[in-house]
Motif scaffolding. Sequence first.
Motif: not given
Length: 102
Positions: A31-56
């Motif tokens: 169900g995962l279509l796209v996974g892109t790493p993201i970061s927010d240096d101002e808030r001192d955090r890293d993460g992922w933006a994930l695009v799924w086919e469905t919420a389920a």
Amino acid sequence: MHITIAWWDRSDVASQQPREDAGICVGNYPGLLVGTPISDDERDRDGWALVWETAADADVMMGTVAVSAYGCAPSHSWGFDLNLTSAAHLPTLPEQLLLLTS
């Protein structure tokens, strides 16, 4: 289509650095279509933006993705639906989310 934005605080010892093999491979998570790493240096955090086919799909697989990426659950996350005409085979994040990668 469902979007999950997940953040890991760098100050959290368990999530300071992504795991060596933290690349989220789309084919490994149903169900995962796209996974892109993201970061927010101002808030001192890293993460992922994930695009799924469905919420389920996101509900079922997000825990596995989190452990694969950082070894623990995200410090912060939220999800929302995004209505796009064509969700299949996205090469990158939808245009509406590209600001996360700048």
